[in-house]
Write an enzyme that holds these catalytic residues in place. Structure first.
Site, PDB file in Angstrom:
ATOM      1  N   SER A 168      80.315 -57.787 -18.361  1.00  0.00           N
ATOM      2  CA  SER A 168      81.756 -58.077 -18.293  1.00  0.00           C
ATOM      3  C   SER A 168      82.396 -57.357 -17.117  1.00  0.00           C
ATOM      4  CB  SER A 168      82.426 -57.619 -19.591  1.00  0.00           C
ATOM      5  OG  SER A 168      83.828 -57.609 -19.463  1.00  0.00           O
ATOM      6  N   TYR A 195      84.553 -51.688 -25.750  1.00  0.00           N
ATOM      7  CA  TYR A 195      83.900 -52.925 -25.342  1.00  0.00           C
ATOM      8  C   TYR A 195      83.216 -52.738 -23.987  1.00  0.00           C
ATOM      9  CZ  TYR A 195      83.382 -57.712 -23.611  1.00  0.00           C
ATOM     10  OH  TYR A 195      82.881 -58.881 -23.070  1.00  0.00           O
TER      11      TYR A 195
END
Length: 339
Positions: A146, A171
């Protein structure tokens, strides 16, 4: 190129669904895996699967089922990645040529509230997957990382050579961990691992927790939209079709000089200011947004911008969809889906 037997995890998700569609059209055999968790509306996940010919009624825990549309060319199994009993059995039975891991607990803001969900899915689950890849002698794993790993990096555009040791959400920390784990397995067991750092993906069938969906839903239903950091944000919005083309290229291309461990940014390389993005939605919906200006949210960053030079050099990746076209396509889908 011979047809491959491909495992796609996260197949009921936004990117996973579109990737399965593309691989089927290219003639490959696909097994889709997803745990169909309730992080967001499971009805949307079941609807995506239904588009692939996987009906909700046929889905059973830890059991492979065939598509009603594609037969055994596309099969699906409901399973958790962290299942250390059933995942190895699936690998032993299916003889995969290549694996694409898109399954993960998503969401930057949710990771601040529920960090252990991210450890279970994104770290324990990924480790379990790596072990299955290793023991079944699969030579290539492509996995989702990501853009959030860049944290508060101020240098733009973001480059994969940049330091990413300062994540600002759980995350992001789990995605950085995935990259380190993949490097270890590439080094020890000679597995080709390719990590793709996704930059703000949007388009039809998109996630309800993303800005594209939230803004469109609010504007069409005459509700205010929350504009964070007073609108002083920009994102490298990337249309789903461009993302899928890039993923397919990394999955299927056999490189002459294979690097065992690779990381790539996969984005549009053209950051769009948040207010410009909202204007595109207003134009597509034909309605003005009621804006509620809000402060910056914890775990958020001011801007993202992908340097995709290496993905272009190695795989010919070149995004073709601009923001106006992409937003219009999403709004059309949204209106049809929600009638």
């Amino acid at each position: 190129m011979k047809n491959k037997n491909i495992l796609v995890t996260g197949a009921a998700g936004f990117i996973g669904y579109h990737l399965c569609e593309k691989l089927i059209k290219l003639g490959h055999n696909v097994v889709g895996l997803d745990n169909i968790n309730d992080y967001y509306d499971v009805n949307l996940k079941f609807a995506r699967l239904n588009e692939l010919g996987i009906s909700k009624e046929n889905i059973k825990e830890n059991k492979v089922v065939n598509s009603n549309l594609h037969g055994d060319q596309l099969r699906f199994i409901k399973m958790n990645l962290e299942d250390q009993i059933n995942l190895p059995i699936l690998f032993e039975e299916q003889d995969f040529d290549v694996v694409c891991n898109l399954a993960a607990q998503a969401g930057v803001r949710y990771s601040i509230e529920k960090p252990m969900k991210y450890v279970e899915s994104n770290i324990v689950g990924f480790a379990n997957l790596l072990e299955c890849v290793r023991h079944n002698k699969i030579r290539k794993l492509v996995y989702a990382s990501s853009s959030s790993v860049y944290g508060l990096n101020e240098k733009t555009p973001f480059n994969t050579d940049d330091n990413v040791d300062n994540p600002i959400s759980m995350y992001a920390a789990t995605k950085k961990s995935n990259e380190l784990m993949a490097h270890t397995y590439s080094h020890l067991f000679k597995i080709e691992t390719i990590g793709l750092r996704f930059f703000t993906v949007y388009g039809p069938w998109g996630r309800p927790d993303m800005a594209m969906f939230l803004f469109t839903d609010a504007i069409l239903n005459n509700k205010p939209i929350k504009v964070f950091n007073e609108g002083n944000l920009s994102r490298d919005f990337t249309y789903i079709d461009d993302i899928v083309e890039g993923v397919v290229a990394t999955l299927l291309t056999e490189r002459k000089e294979m690097k065992k461990y690779s990381l790539y940014n996969i984005g549009n390389s053209e950051p769009v200011k948040l207010m410009r993005f909202i204007e595109a939605i207003e134009k597509a919906t034909g309605k003005a947004a009621v804006k509620e200006m809000c402060p910056m949210q914890p775990g958020d960053v001011e801007r993202t911008w992908a340097d995709t030079t290496s993905l272009y050099n190695d795989y010919g990746y070149k995004p073709e969809n601009n923001i106006n076209k992409g937003v219009a396509n999403f709004v059309t889908w949204y209106k049809e889906y929600y009638k």
